[in-house]
Design an enzyme around this catalytic site. Structure first.
Site, PDB file in Angstrom:
ATOM      1  N   LYS A   4      16.774   2.945   1.099  1.00 13.57           N
ATOM      2  CA  LYS A   4      17.652   2.843   2.574  1.00 13.57           C
ATOM      3  C   LYS A   4      18.504   1.577   2.229  1.00 13.57           C
ATOM      4  O   LYS A   4      18.315   0.354   2.661  1.00 13.57           O
ATOM      5  CB  LYS A   4      16.269   2.297   3.537  1.00 13.57           C
ATOM      6  N   LYS A  25       0.649  -1.119  -0.254  1.00 16.69           N
ATOM      7  CA  LYS A  25       0.024   0.042   0.103  1.00 16.69           C
ATOM      8  C   LYS A  25       0.810   1.226  -0.059  1.00 16.69           C
ATOM      9  O   LYS A  25       0.427   2.252  -0.443  1.00 16.69           O
ATOM     10  CB  LYS A  25      -0.989  -0.016   1.314  1.00 16.69           C
ATOM     11  N   GLY A  26       2.141   0.943   0.387  1.00 14.79           N
ATOM     12  CA  GLY A  26       3.030   2.234   1.029  1.00 14.79           C
ATOM     13  C   GLY A  26       3.027   3.385  -0.341  1.00 14.79           C
ATOM     14  O   GLY A  26       3.361   4.350  -0.017  1.00 14.79           O
ATOM     15  N   PHE A  62      13.357   4.001  11.119  1.00 12.50           N
ATOM     16  CA  PHE A  62      11.951   3.756  10.434  1.00 12.50           C
ATOM     17  C   PHE A  62      11.117   4.875  10.190  1.00 12.50           C
ATOM     18  O   PHE A  62      11.010   5.922  11.104  1.00 12.50           O
ATOM     19  CB  PHE A  62      11.242   2.860  11.489  1.00 12.50           C
ATOM     20  N   ARG A 102       0.069   6.792   8.065  1.00 11.56           N
ATOM     21  CA  ARG A 102       0.295   6.885   6.342  1.00 11.56           C
ATOM     22  C   ARG A 102      -0.113   8.289   5.914  1.00 11.56           C
ATOM     23  O   ARG A 102       0.337   8.453   4.825  1.00 11.56           O
ATOM     24  CB  ARG A 102      -0.670   5.938   5.940  1.00 11.56           C
ATOM     25  N   GLU A 120       7.441   2.254  -6.052  1.00 11.01           N
ATOM     26  CA  GLU A 120       7.531   1.644  -4.932  1.00 11.01           C
ATOM     27  C   GLU A 120       7.988   2.772  -3.761  1.00 11.01           C
ATOM     28  O   GLU A 120       8.695   3.866  -4.238  1.00 11.01           O
ATOM     29  CB  GLU A 120       8.734   0.771  -4.605  1.00 11.01           C
ATOM     30  N   ASP A 121       7.644   2.882  -2.495  1.00 10.15           N
ATOM     31  CA  ASP A 121       7.512   3.912  -1.570  1.00 10.15           C
ATOM     32  C   ASP A 121       9.094   3.721  -1.195  1.00 10.15           C
ATOM     33  O   ASP A 121       9.887   4.652  -0.892  1.00 10.15           O
ATOM     34  CB  ASP A 121       6.780   3.446  -0.242  1.00 10.15           C
ATOM     35  N   ASP A 145       3.817   3.560   6.646  1.00 14.63           N
ATOM     36  CA  ASP A 145       2.836   3.509   7.986  1.00 14.63           C
ATOM     37  C   ASP A 145       3.824   2.575   8.845  1.00 14.63           C
ATOM     38  O   ASP A 145       4.724   1.935   8.326  1.00 14.63           O
ATOM     39  CB  ASP A 145       1.573   2.662   7.710  1.00 14.63           C
ATOM     40  N   ASP A 186      14.116  -1.413   1.390  1.00 10.22           N
ATOM     41  CA  ASP A 186      14.997  -1.569   2.563  1.00 10.22           C
ATOM     42  C   ASP A 186      15.731  -2.979   2.178  1.00 10.22           C
ATOM     43  O   ASP A 186      16.799  -2.601   1.977  1.00 10.22           O
ATOM     44  CB  ASP A 186      13.565  -1.600   3.585  1.00 10.22           C
TER      45      ASP A 186
HETATM   46  P1  IMP Z   1      11.798  -4.815   1.857  1.00  5.29           P
HETATM   47  O1  IMP Z   1      11.211  -5.778   1.291  1.00  5.29           O
HETATM   48  O2  IMP Z   1      12.585  -4.811   3.111  1.00  5.29           O
HETATM   49  O3  IMP Z   1      12.690  -3.868   0.924  1.00  5.29           O
HETATM   50  O4  IMP Z   1      10.812  -3.581   2.429  1.00  5.29           O
HETATM   51  C1  IMP Z   1       9.818  -3.003   1.572  1.00  5.29           C
HETATM   52  C2  IMP Z   1       8.535  -2.589   2.255  1.00  5.29           C
HETATM   53  O5  IMP Z   1       8.715  -2.474   3.592  1.00  5.29           O
HETATM   54  C3  IMP Z   1       8.248  -1.083   1.795  1.00  5.29           C
HETATM   55  O6  IMP Z   1       7.679  -1.241   0.636  1.00  5.29           O
HETATM   56  C4  IMP Z   1       7.506  -0.682   3.158  1.00  5.29           C
HETATM   57  O7  IMP Z   1       6.036  -1.249   3.058  1.00  5.29           O
HETATM   58  C5  IMP Z   1       7.982  -1.387   4.287  1.00  5.29           C
HETATM   59  N1  IMP Z   1       9.089  -0.584   4.850  1.00  5.29           N
HETATM   60  C6  IMP Z   1      10.358  -0.490   4.804  1.00  5.29           C
HETATM   61  N2  IMP Z   1      11.190   0.348   5.444  1.00  5.29           N
HETATM   62  C7  IMP Z   1      10.080   0.951   5.915  1.00  5.29           C
HETATM   63  C8  IMP Z   1      10.108   2.260   6.864  1.00  5.29           C
HETATM   64  O8  IMP Z   1      11.047   2.968   7.481  1.00  5.29           O
HETATM   65  N3  IMP Z   1       8.784   2.633   7.030  1.00  5.29           N
HETATM   66  C9  IMP Z   1       7.526   2.133   6.671  1.00  5.29           C
HETATM   67  N4  IMP Z   1       7.516   1.057   5.953  1.00  5.29           N
HETATM   68  C10 IMP Z   1       8.707   0.445   5.453  1.00  5.29           C
END
Ligand code: IMP
Length: 154
Positions: A107, A17-18, A128, A141, A75-76, A135, A79
């Site tokens: 990140k 959703k982000g 975070f 959000r 994508e938002d 969110d 990470d």
């Molecule tokens: P990844 O799979 O670890 O790269 O994470 C991706 C998803 O985790 C993002 O689309 C977000 O929904 C969530 N996410 C990662 N870091 C954050 C953060 O700092 N705040 C909020 N959501 C996050």
């Protein structure tokens, strides 16, 4: 990005959703006269601040929205990179003409899967973040800006 898609109609694939607020703002700044918008949804962190591991596609796309199309995945935040990897793996199986990745926030400190980002907004530290679509357990959000969530004491 407008220059890159002058000759091809892009399909913006928002990752829910982000990414929904970023996608909405992004398409409103595009100059191309035709673009499509689609949405994918993956399993989420489920209220935790750290990833549960291997995200799965929970709402996918019809084949004809992807096959032979020029995709821009929006994508938002990237990470660990696991969500992006699962997204790209799913989309590649549907044989798009091209895929580019556009993320608002990168990140890199927590990356577990090398991720090539074509368009990046900002590189952020390992904190975070909430707001502007991001969110924690469905909270924050709707905040208009992006904020660092204070760590709980202890
Ligand atoms: P990844 O799979 O670890 O790269 O994470 C991706 C998803 O985790 C993002 O689309 C977000 O929904 C969530 N996410 C990662 N870091 C954050 C953060 O700092 N705040 C909020 N959501 C996050």
């Amino acid at each position: 990005m407008d220059r890159d898609y002058a000759a091809h109609t892009p399909v913006f694939v928002g990752v829910l959703k982000g990414g929904f607020i970023f996608l909405a703002d992004l398409v409103r700044r595009m100059q191309v006269s035709v673009l499509s918008v689609e949405f994918l949804r993956l399993s989420s962190y489920g209220g935790n601040k750290t990833s549960s591991g291997f995200p799965k596609i929970v709402v996918g796309l019809p084949d004809d929205a992807v096959e032979n199309r020029h995709l821009v995945v929006v994508e938002d935040i990237v990470d660990t990179g696991l969500t992006t990897a699962a997204t790209l793996r799913y989309l590649r199986e549907k044989k798009p003409a091209s895929i580019k990745l556009c993320v608002l926030l990168d990140k890199p400190e927590r990356r577990r899967v090398p991720t090539l980002i074509d368009y990046v907004g900002f590189t952020v530290p390992d904190r975070f973040l909430v707001g502007y679509g991001l969110d924690l357990d469905q909270r924050y959000r709707q905040l208009p800006g992006i904020y660092i969530l204070n760590q709980e004491p202890g």
